[in-house]
Write an enzyme that holds these catalytic residues in place. Sequence first.
Site, PDB file in Angstrom:
ATOM      1  N   SER A  46       0.818  -1.210   0.000  1.00 21.90           N
ATOM      2  CA  SER A  46       0.000   0.000   0.000  1.00 21.90           C
ATOM      3  C   SER A  46       0.859   1.272   0.000  1.00 21.90           C
ATOM      4  O   SER A  46       1.616   1.502  -0.933  1.00 21.90           O
ATOM      5  CB  SER A  46      -0.951  -0.047   1.196  1.00 21.90           C
TER       6      SER A  46
ATOM      7  N   LYS B 172      -0.329  -4.182  -3.498  1.00 23.51           N
ATOM      8  CA  LYS B 172      -1.656  -3.612  -3.212  1.00 23.51           C
ATOM      9  C   LYS B 172      -1.737  -2.243  -3.877  1.00 23.51           C
ATOM     10  O   LYS B 172      -1.203  -1.259  -3.383  1.00 23.51           O
ATOM     11  CB  LYS B 172      -1.893  -3.490  -1.710  1.00 23.51           C
TER      12      LYS B 172
ATOM     13  N   ASP C 221      10.511   5.080  -9.485  1.00 19.10           N
ATOM     14  CA  ASP C 221      10.110   5.694 -10.758  1.00 19.10           C
ATOM     15  C   ASP C 221      10.836   7.004 -11.016  1.00 19.10           C
ATOM     16  O   ASP C 221      11.099   7.367 -12.174  1.00 19.10           O
ATOM     17  CB  ASP C 221       8.602   5.947 -10.762  1.00 19.10           C
TER      18      ASP C 221
END
Length: 557
Positions: free
Chosen positions: A291, A316, A302
């Site tokens: 999460s 998740k 990223d």
Amino acid sequence: MKRYLSLLLICMAFAPLHAQTDKDHFFDVTKNLDVFNTIYKNLDMLYVDTLDAQEVIGTGIKAMLRSLDPYTEYYPEENMGDLKEIYTGKFAGIGALIRYNTQLKRVVIDEPYEGMPAAQAGLKKGDIILSIDDSTMTDKDVSYVSRHLRGDPGTSFILKIKRPSTGKKMQMKITRKTVQTPSVPYFGLRPDKIGYINLSQFTEGCAKEVRRAFIEMKDNGMRGLVLDLRGNGGGSESEAVQIVNMFVPKDLLIVSNRGKMKRANKDYVTTVEPIDSVMPVVVLVNDMTASASEITSGALQDLDRAVILGTRTYGKGLVQMSLDLPYNGSLKLTTNKYYIPSGRCIQAINYRHDQGGYKEHIPDSLTKVFHTAHGREVRDGGGIKPDIEIQPDSLPNIGYYLASSGADSTEVMLNYEIDYIASHPTIAPAGEFEISDADYEQFKQRVVESGFSYDHESEKYLKNLVKLAQFEGYYDDAKSEFDNLEKKLRHNIAKDLDYNKEHIKKLLASDIVAAYYFQAGAIENSLRGDKQMEEACRLIDHPEEYWKILGRSMPGK
């Protein structure tokens, strides 16, 4: 004109179909609600026994939600405290972990929290809970005792306990207070000036705690950071974004929520300038990193801002919100998927609502390629794949059974730890403490003499292999080989304890340290010999390798 007319005719052709679909859906909803209502009315009127409406309808609601995803949950008024604790990490009680002692068949204190009423009252590991006020607890389970220990802040009760190391019974008055499990249970700067922060959950205010720890260590000369998100199941998205913002510039999109209702969609953007945008950061993750932890680690990956190290995360990629319900209840329901800076969603499981809650893992072959800020390939689905995969030392089977509270004979470990603590008023500092070989020999002797046994996985596999060989007709020809193998695999507890000595010594040390230095000390002690932590520090010590992994040039070159 002809093209426009063609498009108009196509839209007109689909419009009735869409309207019909909506009409069918609303009819199905109305019909099934009517059927449910009628069934219950008839049950309530005609069933042989009087129904408990809260239990029967509550069971129906839970069954309905089970057909969706595991994060959509109903909280009636009496359970609203559980929902509040999820979001805030706060509850009112004595501040201690409790467990069920299977040997004594009693609930005992396992680990008091630092600075909380349990620790202030002098409760220790292994103390047997006898009663709370006038209510006996000697025949109750953990959930029952826990409910009675909790209550409104400021309320007091009389706790009676028995200390197993002395056999003495004691009673004390304890005043409950608001307990918040620490989001940063431990941080510290190593002698080599590499900082470490353990972030256990993303509850309200955790970003401030991380920020405070980072600045303190940076002011003391920190040259690299290891952020430990292993076992962190997540929490608040906004807290995750604030933590990422500590390391990346202002006005960057970190995470986007997208779902059925556009008004529930939301974009989270960094709002302030970073504290440090160049210091090497390594994030530790594992299969229980989920999460908001995945938003943090995924966004830093990223944006090529941190190296992610460990094992693949949970996956998740869903977001929940809470809706108020009549009669002071609440519904926590999944409304969105989230997308991190590269545009990927890392949800690993596809919950198939049309098949009664069936779920399937998204295979790697169906995942799509995305790219980081500097062009590295990353994929959606299946969680965050670390830049460097390092498997941790696995807990041996015998260690699991010794440490698990579910096995009757595990109390040999608990009993040893209680006796050790009683006979050692002080121990070495948390980061240095270890079980000596002499101490381990005493523990080993106690385990052997206790008659401890556990399920031997190799014996299980052998039995299954024998059955298969008998079924296929090969057993008689290979019987002597099977017999010899069975003798070699037969339980030898002393041998198993010797073979897994180092692992079990670490288990013992972690539990014992917690009794003296609480959770922070246990975490500090656990870093000794931690392969993933060692690799993270090695990487920070080799900056050219670190920046190469991120596809970036070293700052200043």
